[in-house]
Scaffold this motif. Structure first.
Motif, mmCIF file in Angstrom:
data_model
loop_
_atom_site.group_PDB
_atom_site.id
_atom_site.type_symbol
_atom_site.label_atom_id
_atom_site.label_comp_id
_atom_site.label_asym_id
_atom_site.label_seq_id
_atom_site.Cartn_x
_atom_site.Cartn_y
_atom_site.Cartn_z
ATOM 1 N N UNK A 139 0.802 -1.220 0.000
ATOM 2 C CA UNK A 139 0.000 0.000 0.000
ATOM 3 C C UNK A 139 0.842 1.282 0.000
ATOM 4 N N UNK A 140 1.858 1.411 0.845
ATOM 5 C CA UNK A 140 2.649 2.660 0.797
ATOM 6 C C UNK A 140 3.294 2.898 -0.573
ATOM 7 N N UNK A 141 3.818 1.845 -1.190
ATOM 8 C CA UNK A 141 4.456 1.987 -2.512
ATOM 9 C C UNK A 141 3.414 2.322 -3.573
ATOM 10 N N UNK A 142 2.249 1.678 -3.508
ATOM 11 C CA UNK A 142 1.182 1.944 -4.484
ATOM 12 C C UNK A 142 0.656 3.376 -4.329
ATOM 13 N N UNK A 143 0.539 3.816 -3.091
ATOM 14 C CA UNK A 143 0.073 5.184 -2.822
ATOM 15 C C UNK A 143 1.065 6.206 -3.374
ATOM 16 N N UNK A 144 2.359 5.977 -3.135
ATOM 17 C CA UNK A 144 3.398 6.887 -3.657
ATOM 18 C C UNK A 144 3.351 6.938 -5.182
ATOM 19 N N UNK A 145 3.221 5.756 -5.800
ATOM 20 C CA UNK A 145 3.194 5.700 -7.261
ATOM 21 C C UNK A 145 1.975 6.462 -7.796
ATOM 22 N N UNK A 146 0.824 6.276 -7.171
ATOM 23 C CA UNK A 146 -0.399 6.966 -7.597
ATOM 24 C C UNK A 146 -0.235 8.484 -7.451
ATOM 25 N N UNK A 147 0.331 8.913 -6.326
ATOM 26 C CA UNK A 147 0.496 10.348 -6.071
ATOM 27 C C UNK A 147 1.494 10.992 -7.021
ATOM 28 N N UNK A 148 2.425 10.222 -7.570
ATOM 29 C CA UNK A 148 3.419 10.763 -8.506
ATOM 30 C C UNK A 148 2.897 10.862 -9.937
ATOM 31 N N UNK A 149 1.728 10.286 -10.201
ATOM 32 C CA UNK A 149 1.130 10.387 -11.540
ATOM 33 C C UNK A 149 0.438 11.739 -11.701
ATOM 34 N N UNK A 150 0.390 12.267 -12.916
ATOM 35 C CA UNK A 150 -0.419 13.463 -13.134
ATOM 36 C C UNK A 150 -1.875 13.158 -12.761
ATOM 37 N N UNK A 151 -2.580 14.127 -12.228
ATOM 38 C CA UNK A 151 -3.929 13.900 -11.709
ATOM 39 C C UNK A 151 -4.858 13.239 -12.720
ATOM 40 N N UNK A 152 -4.739 13.618 -13.993
ATOM 41 C CA UNK A 152 -5.631 13.055 -15.009
ATOM 42 C C UNK A 152 -5.348 11.578 -15.308
ATOM 43 N N UNK A 153 -4.188 11.082 -14.881
ATOM 44 C CA UNK A 153 -3.842 9.675 -15.117
ATOM 45 C C UNK A 153 -4.121 8.780 -13.915
ATOM 46 N N UNK A 154 -4.553 9.368 -12.810
ATOM 47 C CA UNK A 154 -4.805 8.593 -11.605
ATOM 48 C C UNK A 154 -6.138 7.867 -11.700
ATOM 49 N N UNK A 155 -6.101 6.568 -11.401
ATOM 50 C CA UNK A 155 -7.331 5.798 -11.298
ATOM 51 C C UNK A 155 -7.984 6.065 -9.950
ATOM 52 N N UNK A 156 -9.266 5.772 -9.877
ATOM 53 C CA UNK A 156 -9.977 5.866 -8.603
ATOM 54 C C UNK A 156 -9.313 4.894 -7.629
ATOM 55 N N UNK A 157 -9.026 5.320 -6.396
ATOM 56 C CA UNK A 157 -8.422 4.401 -5.419
ATOM 57 C C UNK A 157 -9.271 3.140 -5.284
ATOM 58 N N UNK A 158 -8.622 1.983 -5.308
ATOM 59 C CA UNK A 158 -9.343 0.708 -5.278
ATOM 60 C C UNK A 158 -10.067 0.471 -3.957
ATOM 61 N N UNK A 159 -9.715 1.227 -2.933
ATOM 62 C CA UNK A 159 -10.386 1.081 -1.645
ATOM 63 C C UNK A 159 -11.843 1.552 -1.707
ATOM 64 N N UNK A 160 -12.121 2.518 -2.569
ATOM 65 C CA UNK A 160 -13.461 3.103 -2.626
ATOM 66 C C UNK A 160 -14.468 2.038 -3.058
ATOM 67 N N UNK A 161 -15.537 1.947 -2.292
ATOM 68 C CA UNK A 161 -16.628 0.980 -2.462
ATOM 69 C C UNK A 161 -16.180 -0.459 -2.228
ATOM 70 N N UNK A 162 -15.031 -0.634 -1.578
ATOM 71 C CA UNK A 162 -14.549 -1.976 -1.259
ATOM 72 C C UNK A 162 -15.084 -2.509 0.053
ATOM 73 N N UNK A 163 -15.647 -1.629 0.885
ATOM 74 C CA UNK A 163 -16.231 -2.060 2.154
ATOM 75 C C UNK A 163 -17.142 -0.941 2.674
ATOM 76 N N UNK A 164 -17.818 -1.234 3.759
ATOM 77 C CA UNK A 164 -18.769 -0.293 4.354
ATOM 78 C C UNK A 164 -18.127 1.074 4.636
ATOM 79 N N UNK A 165 -16.935 1.071 5.231
ATOM 80 C CA UNK A 165 -16.283 2.328 5.604
ATOM 81 C C UNK A 165 -15.893 3.170 4.393
ATOM 82 N N UNK A 166 -15.630 2.514 3.261
ATOM 83 C CA UNK A 166 -15.168 3.224 2.067
ATOM 84 C C UNK A 166 -16.280 3.443 1.040
ATOM 85 N N UNK A 167 -17.516 3.502 1.500
ATOM 86 C CA UNK A 167 -18.679 3.772 0.642
ATOM 87 C C UNK A 167 -18.493 5.127 -0.052
ATOM 88 N N UNK A 168 -18.622 5.145 -1.371
ATOM 89 C CA UNK A 168 -18.413 6.384 -2.127
ATOM 90 C C UNK A 168 -19.408 7.480 -1.753
#
Length: 185
Positions: A139-168
């Protein structure tokens, strides 16, 4: 919060499973699983004569070495204790995991390649939670890689809608990723 007080009972079996993730100096990651089954009583066993109370029936380990794309680069499997002498013969079969990517469909692909007589039930069972432990490790490496991408190239974080707490439509997503929040104002 603890579980409710149980009915009167007798302890018979313990299964301990642990997963540990490591970042290696070469940029790869190791995620190891370890499973140990014990009984509170001794019993006869054809291959081992007797398995004593507290002695492992199963003592098995698996290590997946993965890269930042969560692709399996190496697999190591060890069966130190099992109820049958032949159990250790299956460990080379797990090499079929090399090259597989952990992600959607992982559990299905594992069952196709190692289910039933093609693998070991206990080691195969460990491969579902080892996938989530791999994600937690990276997760820390994936987060760093995502944050280093230009905003328009970032995918939606995979955590979103993955569980009750991460409901979109929930408060946590609204706070952390407002651009993906779908709830009303």
């Amino acid at each position: 919060m603890p579980l409710p007080t149980p009915a009167q009972r007798k302890h018979l079996h313990t299964r301990k499973v642990a997963f540990t993730g490591y970042e290696r100096d070469d940029g790869l990651f190791d995620v190891e699983g370890h499973l140990v089954d014990t009984k509170t009583y001794s019993f006869p066993n054809k291959d081992r004569t007797e398995i004593k109370a507290g002695e492992p029936i199963h003592n098995m380990r698996i290590r997946l070495t993965v890269d930042e794309t969560m692709t399996v680069r190496e697999v190591a499997v060890a069966i130190d204790d099992s109820p049958f002498n032949m159990c250790g013969n299956i460990t080379p079969a797990f090499d079929v995991l090399s090259g597989m990517q952990i992600g959607p469909g992982w559990n299905r692909r594992v069952r196709e390649k190692l289910g039933g007589v093609k693998g070991c039930t206990h080691l195969v069972e460990m491969l579902a939670p080892i996938a989530t432990a791999t994600y937690q490790t990276l997760y820390p490496a994936l987060k760093r890689r995502r944050e280093n991408l230009p905003e328009e190239e970032r995918d939606k974080p995979s955590l979103i809608d993955g569980c009750h707490a991460m409901d979109s439509s929930g408060e946590l997503v609204k706070e952390r990723w407002p651009e993906y929040y779908v709830g009303g104002e």
